[in-house]
Design a protein around this motif. Structure first.
Motif, PDB file in Angstrom:
ATOM      1  N   LEU A  53       0.843  -1.201   0.000  1.00  0.00           N
ATOM      2  CA  LEU A  53       0.000   0.000   0.000  1.00  0.00           C
ATOM      3  C   LEU A  53       0.879   1.252   0.000  1.00  0.00           C
ATOM      4  O   LEU A  53       0.565   2.236  -0.662  1.00  0.00           O
ATOM      5  N   TRP A  54       1.985   1.181   0.700  1.00  0.00           N
ATOM      6  CA  TRP A  54       2.941   2.286   0.717  1.00  0.00           C
ATOM      7  C   TRP A  54       3.466   2.540  -0.698  1.00  0.00           C
ATOM      8  O   TRP A  54       3.523   3.676  -1.154  1.00  0.00           O
ATOM      9  N   ASP A  55       3.827   1.469  -1.402  1.00  0.00           N
ATOM     10  CA  ASP A  55       4.334   1.587  -2.777  1.00  0.00           C
ATOM     11  C   ASP A  55       3.257   2.118  -3.726  1.00  0.00           C
ATOM     12  O   ASP A  55       3.534   2.936  -4.601  1.00  0.00           O
ATOM     13  N   ILE A  56       2.030   1.646  -3.553  1.00  0.00           N
ATOM     14  CA  ILE A  56       0.924   2.099  -4.396  1.00  0.00           C
ATOM     15  C   ILE A  56       0.655   3.586  -4.146  1.00  0.00           C
ATOM     16  O   ILE A  56       0.455   4.354  -5.088  1.00  0.00           O
ATOM     17  N   ALA A  57       0.667   3.983  -2.881  1.00  0.00           N
ATOM     18  CA  ALA A  57       0.460   5.394  -2.541  1.00  0.00           C
ATOM     19  C   ALA A  57       1.529   6.256  -3.190  1.00  0.00           C
ATOM     20  O   ALA A  57       1.232   7.327  -3.739  1.00  0.00           O
ATOM     21  N   ASP A  58       2.765   5.793  -3.167  1.00  0.00           N
ATOM     22  CA  ASP A  58       3.868   6.527  -3.785  1.00  0.00           C
ATOM     23  C   ASP A  58       3.656   6.634  -5.295  1.00  0.00           C
ATOM     24  O   ASP A  58       3.808   7.705  -5.876  1.00  0.00           O
TER      25      ASP A  58
END
Length: 126
Positions: A53-58
């Motif tokens: 989710l962190w990567d997707i948000a980025d």
């Protein structure tokens, strides 16, 4: 069985992706996964891990908290309880609505204003 939070997060991923005009394939490439996994996240069929989710948000240029916005409201006000003519809570999660907004803003401003006035007049008649 899908969990309502997973479905909500998936809808928010799809919403943001559509809003910025990104395909599932493009998002998958930026995150380093297959586009089929993005499909599963967007439907809530698969849960998104915190690091993913962190990567997707980025990749979507939003804070992680974006994916949880409106979650409490969605539980408090189910769509079936909305009065007739009310705007759906997940309006921006609707591909047709997003396409309409994109098309609207592609119209020159003077014509867009006239279209807005026409839409307002038609909605008052209904």
């Amino acid at each position: 069985m899908t969990h309502p939070v997973d479905v909500h997060v998936g809808k928010r991923v799809r919403h943001r992706r559509w809003l910025i005009g990104m395909t599932q394939q493009q998002l998958a490439e930026q995150v380093g996964i297959k586009f089929q996994q993005i499909q599963k996240y967007e439907t809530g069929a698969n849960r998104v891990s915190a690091s993913r989710l962190w990567d997707i948000a980025d990749a979507l240029d939003v804070p992680v908290s974006f994916f949880f916005e409106g979650l409490k409201d969605a539980d408090d006000h189910p769509a079936s309880a909305q009065p007739k003519g009310a705007i759906p809570a997940d309006l921006m999660g609707d591909k047709e609505a997003l396409d309409l907004v994109r098309s609207y803003y592609a119209i020159p401003e003077n014509q867009r204003r006239r279209l807005f006035e026409l839409a307002r007049a038609l909605s008052d008649v209904a």
